[in-house]
Design a protein around this motif. Structure first.
Motif, PDB file in Angstrom:
ATOM      1  N   THR B 189       0.061  -0.073  18.664  1.00  0.00           N
ATOM      2  CA  THR B 189       1.353   0.341  19.208  1.00  0.00           C
ATOM      3  C   THR B 189       1.341   1.861  19.374  1.00  0.00           C
ATOM      4  O   THR B 189       0.870   2.578  18.487  1.00  0.00           O
ATOM      5  CB  THR B 189       2.510  -0.063  18.262  1.00  0.00           C
ATOM      6  N   GLU B 190       1.875   2.300  20.488  1.00  0.00           N
ATOM      7  CA  GLU B 190       1.828   3.746  20.788  1.00  0.00           C
ATOM      8  C   GLU B 190       3.230   4.345  20.695  1.00  0.00           C
ATOM      9  O   GLU B 190       4.195   3.761  21.181  1.00  0.00           O
ATOM     10  CB  GLU B 190       1.276   3.949  22.209  1.00  0.00           C
ATOM     11  N   MET B 191       3.317   5.519  20.068  1.00  0.00           N
ATOM     12  CA  MET B 191       4.570   6.294  20.040  1.00  0.00           C
ATOM     13  C   MET B 191       4.282   7.679  20.618  1.00  0.00           C
ATOM     14  O   MET B 191       3.237   8.274  20.329  1.00  0.00           O
ATOM     15  CB  MET B 191       5.080   6.451  18.612  1.00  0.00           C
ATOM     16  N   LEU B 192       5.223   8.172  21.423  1.00  0.00           N
ATOM     17  CA  LEU B 192       5.073   9.504  22.033  1.00  0.00           C
ATOM     18  C   LEU B 192       6.204  10.391  21.531  1.00  0.00           C
ATOM     19  O   LEU B 192       7.367   9.992  21.571  1.00  0.00           O
ATOM     20  CB  LEU B 192       5.135   9.389  23.564  1.00  0.00           C
ATOM     21  N   TYR B 193       5.860  11.596  21.071  1.00  0.00           N
ATOM     22  CA  TYR B 193       6.885  12.481  20.483  1.00  0.00           C
ATOM     23  C   TYR B 193       6.869  13.853  21.145  1.00  0.00           C
ATOM     24  O   TYR B 193       5.805  14.373  21.480  1.00  0.00           O
ATOM     25  CB  TYR B 193       6.609  12.709  18.987  1.00  0.00           C
ATOM     26  N   ARG B 194       8.068  14.395  21.281  1.00  0.00           N
ATOM     27  CA  ARG B 194       8.184  15.835  21.538  1.00  0.00           C
ATOM     28  C   ARG B 194       8.708  16.457  20.254  1.00  0.00           C
ATOM     29  O   ARG B 194       9.667  15.965  19.663  1.00  0.00           O
ATOM     30  CB  ARG B 194       9.132  16.121  22.711  1.00  0.00           C
ATOM     31  N   LEU B 195       8.048  17.532  19.837  1.00  0.00           N
ATOM     32  CA  LEU B 195       8.347  18.096  18.514  1.00  0.00           C
ATOM     33  C   LEU B 195       9.154  19.382  18.652  1.00  0.00           C
ATOM     34  O   LEU B 195       9.078  20.092  19.664  1.00  0.00           O
ATOM     35  CB  LEU B 195       7.036  18.397  17.777  1.00  0.00           C
ATOM     36  N   ARG B 196       9.901  19.668  17.603  1.00  0.00           N
ATOM     37  CA  ARG B 196      10.698  20.889  17.582  1.00  0.00           C
ATOM     38  C   ARG B 196       9.771  22.106  17.600  1.00  0.00           C
ATOM     39  O   ARG B 196      10.012  23.078  18.311  1.00  0.00           O
ATOM     40  CB  ARG B 196      11.568  20.906  16.311  1.00  0.00           C
ATOM     41  N   ASP B 197       8.705  22.040  16.803  1.00  0.00           N
ATOM     42  CA  ASP B 197       7.733  23.142  16.765  1.00  0.00           C
ATOM     43  C   ASP B 197       6.351  22.579  17.108  1.00  0.00           C
ATOM     44  O   ASP B 197       5.837  21.730  16.372  1.00  0.00           O
ATOM     45  CB  ASP B 197       7.691  23.787  15.374  1.00  0.00           C
ATOM     46  N   ALA B 198       5.796  23.052  18.224  1.00  0.00           N
ATOM     47  CA  ALA B 198       4.499  22.475  18.636  1.00  0.00           C
ATOM     48  C   ALA B 198       3.615  23.520  19.291  1.00  0.00           C
ATOM     49  O   ALA B 198       2.758  23.204  20.108  1.00  0.00           O
ATOM     50  CB  ALA B 198       4.741  21.315  19.602  1.00  0.00           C
ATOM     51  N   ALA B 199       3.824  24.790  18.910  1.00  0.00           N
ATOM     52  CA  ALA B 199       3.061  25.848  19.574  1.00  0.00           C
ATOM     53  C   ALA B 199       1.624  25.911  19.080  1.00  0.00           C
ATOM     54  O   ALA B 199       0.729  26.324  19.810  1.00  0.00           O
ATOM     55  CB  ALA B 199       3.750  27.190  19.369  1.00  0.00           C
ATOM     56  N   THR B 200       1.394  25.499  17.822  1.00  0.00           N
ATOM     57  CA  THR B 200       0.044  25.614  17.262  1.00  0.00           C
ATOM     58  C   THR B 200      -0.441  24.265  16.747  1.00  0.00           C
ATOM     59  O   THR B 200       0.368  23.334  16.560  1.00  0.00           O
ATOM     60  CB  THR B 200       0.035  26.610  16.075  1.00  0.00           C
ATOM     61  N   SER B 201      -1.730  24.189  16.465  1.00  0.00           N
ATOM     62  CA  SER B 201      -2.308  22.951  15.941  1.00  0.00           C
ATOM     63  C   SER B 201      -1.669  22.588  14.603  1.00  0.00           C
ATOM     64  O   SER B 201      -1.396  21.418  14.328  1.00  0.00           O
ATOM     65  CB  SER B 201      -3.811  23.118  15.737  1.00  0.00           C
ATOM     66  N   ASP B 202      -1.444  23.616  13.767  1.00  0.00           N
ATOM     67  CA  ASP B 202      -0.846  23.362  12.460  1.00  0.00           C
ATOM     68  C   ASP B 202       0.546  22.767  12.602  1.00  0.00           C
ATOM     69  O   ASP B 202       0.928  21.848  11.857  1.00  0.00           O
ATOM     70  CB  ASP B 202      -0.763  24.678  11.656  1.00  0.00           C
ATOM     71  N   GLN B 203       1.304  23.284  13.583  1.00  0.00           N
ATOM     72  CA  GLN B 203       2.665  22.767  13.770  1.00  0.00           C
ATOM     73  C   GLN B 203       2.622  21.320  14.257  1.00  0.00           C
ATOM     74  O   GLN B 203       3.420  20.489  13.829  1.00  0.00           O
ATOM     75  CB  GLN B 203       3.430  23.654  14.771  1.00  0.00           C
ATOM     76  N   VAL B 204       1.651  21.015  15.135  1.00  0.00           N
ATOM     77  CA  VAL B 204       1.543  19.637  15.620  1.00  0.00           C
ATOM     78  C   VAL B 204       1.106  18.728  14.479  1.00  0.00           C
ATOM     79  O   VAL B 204       1.630  17.611  14.313  1.00  0.00           O
ATOM     80  CB  VAL B 204       0.555  19.550  16.810  1.00  0.00           C
ATOM     81  N   SER B 205       0.189  19.202  13.632  1.00  0.00           N
ATOM     82  CA  SER B 205      -0.248  18.416  12.468  1.00  0.00           C
ATOM     83  C   SER B 205       0.921  18.180  11.526  1.00  0.00           C
ATOM     84  O   SER B 205       1.096  17.077  10.973  1.00  0.00           O
ATOM     85  CB  SER B 205      -1.372  19.153  11.734  1.00  0.00           C
ATOM     86  N   ALA B 206       1.728  19.225  11.336  1.00  0.00           N
ATOM     87  CA  ALA B 206       2.910  19.084  10.480  1.00  0.00           C
ATOM     88  C   ALA B 206       3.854  18.047  11.071  1.00  0.00           C
ATOM     89  O   ALA B 206       4.463  17.238  10.343  1.00  0.00           O
ATOM     90  CB  ALA B 206       3.617  20.437  10.343  1.00  0.00           C
ATOM     91  N   GLY B 207       3.984  18.047  12.383  1.00  0.00           N
ATOM     92  CA  GLY B 207       4.829  17.065  13.077  1.00  0.00           C
ATOM     93  C   GLY B 207       4.307  15.659  12.843  1.00  0.00           C
ATOM     94  O   GLY B 207       5.084  14.719  12.612  1.00  0.00           O
ATOM     95  N   LEU B 208       2.990  15.501  12.858  1.00  0.00           N
ATOM     96  CA  LEU B 208       2.392  14.187  12.629  1.00  0.00           C
ATOM     97  C   LEU B 208       2.694  13.715  11.218  1.00  0.00           C
ATOM     98  O   LEU B 208       3.089  12.557  10.979  1.00  0.00           O
ATOM     99  CB  LEU B 208       0.876  14.269  12.866  1.00  0.00           C
ATOM    100  N   ARG B 209       2.554  14.627  10.267  1.00  0.00           N
ATOM    101  CA  ARG B 209       2.836  14.252   8.874  1.00  0.00           C
ATOM    102  C   ARG B 209       4.303  13.865   8.710  1.00  0.00           C
ATOM    103  O   ARG B 209       4.637  12.885   8.052  1.00  0.00           O
ATOM    104  CB  ARG B 209       2.484  15.427   7.939  1.00  0.00           C
ATOM    105  N   ALA B 210       5.167  14.630   9.358  1.00  0.00           N
ATOM    106  CA  ALA B 210       6.614  14.366   9.224  1.00  0.00           C
ATOM    107  C   ALA B 210       6.983  13.006   9.814  1.00  0.00           C
ATOM    108  O   ALA B 210       7.734  12.232   9.200  1.00  0.00           O
ATOM    109  CB  ALA B 210       7.405  15.476   9.916  1.00  0.00           C
ATOM    110  N   THR B 211       6.456  12.721  10.997  1.00  0.00           N
ATOM    111  CA  THR B 211       6.859  11.466  11.663  1.00  0.00           C
ATOM    112  C   THR B 211       6.288  10.244  10.979  1.00  0.00           C
ATOM    113  O   THR B 211       6.864   9.158  11.065  1.00  0.00           O
ATOM    114  CB  THR B 211       6.397  11.464  13.144  1.00  0.00           C
ATOM    115  N   THR B 212       5.170  10.396  10.305  1.00  0.00           N
ATOM    116  CA  THR B 212       4.536   9.220   9.702  1.00  0.00           C
ATOM    117  C   THR B 212       4.732   9.157   8.189  1.00  0.00           C
ATOM    118  O   THR B 212       4.163   8.286   7.509  1.00  0.00           O
ATOM    119  CB  THR B 212       3.024   9.216   9.997  1.00  0.00           C
ATOM    120  N   SER B 213       5.571  10.061   7.669  1.00  0.00           N
ATOM    121  CA  SER B 213       5.683  10.171   6.209  1.00  0.00           C
ATOM    122  C   SER B 213       6.231   8.910   5.546  1.00  0.00           C
ATOM    123  O   SER B 213       5.818   8.546   4.447  1.00  0.00           O
ATOM    124  CB  SER B 213       6.551  11.388   5.852  1.00  0.00           C
TER     125      SER B 213
END
Lengths: 239, 766
Positions: B189-213
């Motif tokens: 199953t695929e989910m697509l997200y737009r994140l509040r902070d996504a300027a850097t790789s770390d921010q995108v990784s943080a977004g991944l952790r947050a959404t899947t926590s």
């Protein structure tokens, strides 16, 4: 039969034959059914007021312009039958032209201006220059050969123009107001030159306003007005 | 109506040819400038533009549908780190074949997603062609499959391609309705997200952790950051930039130089007219105004038409160049505004300088102008030329450029730049053609064919092993050599990135790979790597690595670098592959068969197919789109620059003819034929063209030498000398002669016109 042959030998050949030549520029008629014959060795002066058709006549004979009707035959060649290239080759062989304002190339020295006429026919540069130098000698301007037109006097420029016109030994020399831009002394010199040329057999057709030029150089004067020949005078009989 | 406007209109009517030339030059120059500027701007950040347009997903996450429910996934959209989300979408990775393109065989691997519409809050797909799938048996694809193509997958009903769509974030490469997806046995199953902070790789990784926590730890199968996609896309697109800059700059400079030449020439040739106007009582300011107006009218019309044409040209070109991003690429409106205003402004500056010069010229001087300038350096040149053995019409023509040296230099300079563009385009095309020929993917020599065995990744139904298939192919008449290629994904110890080992049984040097440095491997302990691999892993020849797969490890040394290949590709011996693979599972990709010259390839493949129905011809990709686009741009720019250069020459001859009409008349009066007049005028420009060619060719070569490495660096590829040394006698002669040809073509028409100039009035009217 014998008599005819004798007459033919005595009467010089016709080198220019205009028959019912008409030329129009828009609504204006420059030549109105003009017919004229010029024989070898003649010096014909065409006179008349400005706009009477004198220069147009000269252009017709030189093949620079074409009539709307009638025929122009020079030295047996019907100019109406010639292409632009044919007319250019005809001018090379048969025509020498002298203009009021000389029309020399400012970029070339006087000698090269003259040699150019022969070079266009394929004569090598050295040979053309030798022939030009001979003409400069004959016309008394040998010391001006290396000068550019800009530093020559009017008379000298016109002599250079005459030399250029004679370069290819033309059948007929056409001169359009040859003294019109010269002072009286230079004009006299050019007149003498033309007279000398005619006396050695050069056929001349002059267009001029200058009565004195016509009287001194021409054997016949043709009067023009409104594109028509309105009179002719035999200057030999006047003299 | 003011006197100024009356005279301007009259002058325009009298100088129709010149007005037409100015208009045409401005049209083509403005089109070139608008096109070049548009390309430069659009190529500066194409991914960002498309990402914003399509509201791309910062984060694409693939979940195991057996570990997490759709309701739980939908709830992740409420996470504070998320500003918008799309999904859950069921997905499956499938291998398709199609009877419409049998050569594809098992090559069609598609990630299919079930989506009701292409729209949504995130990842709005661009529907490029056809329509969206709205029923069973329909599929929309991102790829080259034609509409109407039937796709088959084992155990599934056939699907028909009904549309083409693109996802900027590459969330999938095929879409069906959610109902159809259920029939395709989704595996995730695929989910697509737009994140509040996504300027850097770390921010995108943080977004991944947050959404899947709040989800089970093993629910996430994989994820993809838009930054990785961006880097990959940018890597492909930035290769466009250097050559676009080169052509853009050439286009701008040539266009502007021609405009200056044409416009200043128009003013200078009007000096006599200017004298007449001043004699009539026009003030110098009024005269300047007349000339500016006279030039501005066709210039403005030309600029507007050219800018519209340039904009119209750039839209489809940009869309094809950046097709991988989807949608229509447009240029910002300010480019058109700047072009429409800027080009006439350049014209104004070009016109006002000579126009102001007339203020310093007396009326008498101006009146005496209009014929050839008086003697100067030209006299010496003409004199020397008159003594040569050249035909007089030729030698006179050779001297003409010295009459107006400034104009001649400007004309020649534009020819130089035109030739530079032609040379550069030829060099670029030759290099790209060689690059393409060096890429084994595009190796389509007449005596080579790639054969594949099996369908959908399965071994052949005949049960033949790869050795047996190779023997079968070798046994066929006309076979000279067979090289078997296989590959596996593996790791290098100490590096998390996956690597593909491409191994060959047979001499790899036959396959057409271009060695940049080093040599091919000669033992199982040696490998060759791609240029991109070398750069992205910061390796050099002599470095060693430990390859690990299936519990086996092998140390290898890098002994060579090949130009082509992906950033994850290394090439090694078949024995290396066998050592890292269980004996029963050697993954064979293809059999490269070298045939006797003149063999009918189709007949050969049919023969092989008759012996084993699972043997088919391998898929040969079409010409690389990058190369096709670059060559297309190069051809278009070259054409535009050549035309504008020829127009500049055309204008120069018109001006020369006007200025020298008295001389031309005299030359005709003493017997110069129309052919000789044409020869003289054409020679004058052909000489400039020839010189322009001599100067332009080395400049073009230098441009090629500067730009090609930039293109290759942008694509992380090292270019071997053979790709740079594309110059031979034909490739040099062509641009060198192009200068002469462009100049001669530009000069011919006005020269013919001069040849038939009516000279009677010219000679007697002075």
């Amino acid at each position: 039969m014998t008599s005819d042959s004798t007459d033919a030998a005595a009467t010089p050949a016709v080198v220019v034959q205009l028959t019912d030549v008409r030329k129009e520029y828009g609504d204006s008629v420059a030549l109105d059914n003009v017919s004229l014959r010029i024989r070898a060795g003649e010096a014909v002066a065409v006179m008349g007021p400005s706009g009477s058709g004198k220069s147009t006549l000269l252009n017709m004979v030189a093949g620079l312009d074409r009539p709307v009707s009638g025929s122009v035959v020079v030295h047996g060649e019907d100019l109406g039958a010639l292409s632009e290239r044919g007319l250019a080759l005809f001018r090379r062989r048969r025509i020498g032209m002298i203009f009021q304002f000389f029309n020399l190339l400012d970029d070339l020295p006087a000698l090269d201006n003259v040699a150019l006429a022969a070079q266009l026919t394929g004569v090598p540069a050295a040979q053309a220059r030798r022939r030009a130098a001979e003409l400069f000698d004959e016309l008394g301007i040998a010391d001006r050969a290396d000068n550019y037109p800009a530093v020559l006097s009017g008379g000298e420029r016109q002599r250079v123009a005459v030399a250029r016109a004679l370069m290819n030994r033309p059948t007929i020399l056409l001169a359009d107001e040859p003294t019109g831009a010269l002072d009286s002394r230079a004009g006299e010199q050019v007149m003498d030159l033309l007279l000398d040329l005619n006396q050695i057999g050069q056929t001349l057709l002059l267009v001029t306003h200058d009565q004195r030029l016509a009287e001194r150089c021409a054997s016949r004067v043709v009067e023009f007005a409104d594109g028509r020949i309105v009179g002719e005078r035999d200057m030999e009989s006047v003299r | 109506m003011s006197a100024v406007w009356t005279v301007t209109r009259a002058t325009l009517r009298r100088r129709k040819a010149q007005a037409l030339v100015i208009g045409l030059v401005l049209t083509i120059s403005s089109a070139t400038v608008a096109l070049a500027a548009g390309l430069l701007v659009a190529s500066s950040a194409p991914f960002e533009h498309a990402f914003a347009q399509q509201n791309g997903a910062h984060l694409t996450v693939n979940f195991d549908g057996t570990k997490v429910t759709d309701t739980e996934l939908a709830a992740t959209a409420q996470n504070p780190a998320v500003t918008a989300a799309a999904g859950p979408y069921a997905e499956a990775a499938l291998n398709f074949s199609t009877p419409d393109m049998p050569e594809l065989s098992a090559a069609l691997h598609l990630v299919v997603v079930g989506r009701a519409t292409p729209d949504g809050a995130v990842d709005r797909l661009t529907l490029d062609d056809g329509r969206w799938a709205n029923g069973p048996g329909e599929i929309v694809v991102d790829g080259p499959l034609a509409l109407g193509t039937t796709l088959n997958a084992p155990g599934l009903a056939p699907l028909t391609v009904v549309g083409h769509a693109t996802s900027v974030t590459e969330s999938a490469n095929a879409w069906v309705t959610p109902e159809q997806m259920a029939a395709l046995h989704p595996t995730g199953t695929e989910m697509l997200y737009r994140l509040r902070d996504a300027a850097t790789s770390d921010q995108v990784s943080a977004g991944l952790r947050a959404t899947t926590s709040g989800l089970p730890g093993d629910a996430v199968l994989g994820s993809q950051s838009y930054l990785a996609v961006r880097d990959s896309v940018q890597g492909r697109l930035t290769a466009f930039v250097p050559f676009l800059v080169a052509f853009g700059v050439l286009g701008l400079v040539v266009g502007i130089m021609i405009v200056i030449n044409v416009v200043s020439g128009a003013v200078v040739s009007g000096f006599r007219h200017i004298g007449v106007l001043r004699g009539l009582g026009f003030t110098t300011t009024q005269v300047v105004a007349i000339y500016l107006l006279m030039i501005s009218v066709p210039a403005v019309i030309g600029s507007v038409v050219g800018t519209i044409a340039g904009g119209a040209l750039s839209a489809p070109l940009l869309t094809s160049a950046f097709a991988s991003l989807g949608g229509t690429v447009t240029t910002p409106p300010w480019i058109e505004f700047v072009t429409v205003v800027g080009m006439p402004a350049i014209v104004g500056v070009a016109a006002i300088v000579p126009a102001l010069r007339t203020r310093r010229v007396s009326t008498v001087e101006a009146l005496s102008a209009g014929s050839a300038p008086r003697r100067g350096r030209v006299s010496t040149v003409q004199r020397r030329l008159s003594g040569t053995r050249l035909r007089r019409s030729v030698s006179l023509g050779l001297g003409l450029p010295f009459v107006r040296p400034g104009r001649s230099l400007l004309t020649m300079a534009s020819v130089v730049l035109g030739v530079t563009a032609v040379t550069f385009a030829i060099g670029l095309t030759s290099s790209l053609t060689r690059f393409q020929a060096a890429d084994p993917q595009h190796h389509v020599e007449g005596t080579q064919v790639t054969v594949v065995a099996g369908v959908d990744g399965r071994p052949p139904a005949s049960g033949r092993t790869d050795e047996q298939i190779e023997s079968l192919l070798r046994s066929l008449p006309h076979t000279r050599q067979v090289i078997t290629e296989g590959s596996i994904a593996l790791n290098t110890v100490g590096d998390t990135r996956r690597v593909i080992l491409d191994a060959f049984r047979g001499p790899p040097s036959l396959l057409g790979y271009q060695i940049v440095q080093g040599r091919w491997y000669t033992s199982p302990q040696e490998v060759v790597i791609s240029s991109r691999f070398l750069h992205e892993h910061q390796m050099k020849l002599g470095d060693s690595a430990v390859l690990a797969a299936n519990g086996e490890q092998r140390r290898v040394v890098v002994v060579g670098e090949v130009m082509t290949g992906g950033a994850d590709e290394i090439y090694g011996d078949w024995a290396t592959l066998r050592a890292l693979t269980p004996a029963t599972a050697v993954p064979v990709d293809a059999y490269h068969v070298f045939l006797v010259d003149g063999t009918d390839i189709a007949a050969y493949v049919n023969e092989a197919h008759a012996l084993d129905p699972d043997l088919r011809r391998g898929y040969t990709p079409s010409t690389g789109s990058f190369n096709a686009i670059v060559i297309g741009f190069a051809a278009l720019f070259t054409l535009l620059l050549s035309v504008v250069t020829a127009l500049g020459v055309f204008n120069t001859v018109i001006l020369d003819t006007r200025e020298r009409r008295r001389d031309l008349g005299m030359l005709k009066s003493i017997g110069m034929t129309p052919g000789q007049v044409t020869t003289m005028m054409v020679t004058s420009m052909a000489a400039l063209g020839f010189l322009g060619g001599l100067l332009g060719v080395p400049l073009g070569i230098v441009t090629h030498r500067l730009v090609m490495p930039l293109v290759s660096q942008a694509g992380h590829i090292d270019v071997p000398p053979s790709l740079m040394d594309v110059w031979g006698v034909p490739t040099l002669a062509l641009p060198a002669l192009a200068g002469t040809a462009i100049a001669a073509l530009g000069a011919f028409l006005p020269a013919r016109r001069a040849a038939y100039l009516s000279i009677a009035e010219v000679l007697h009217g002075e």
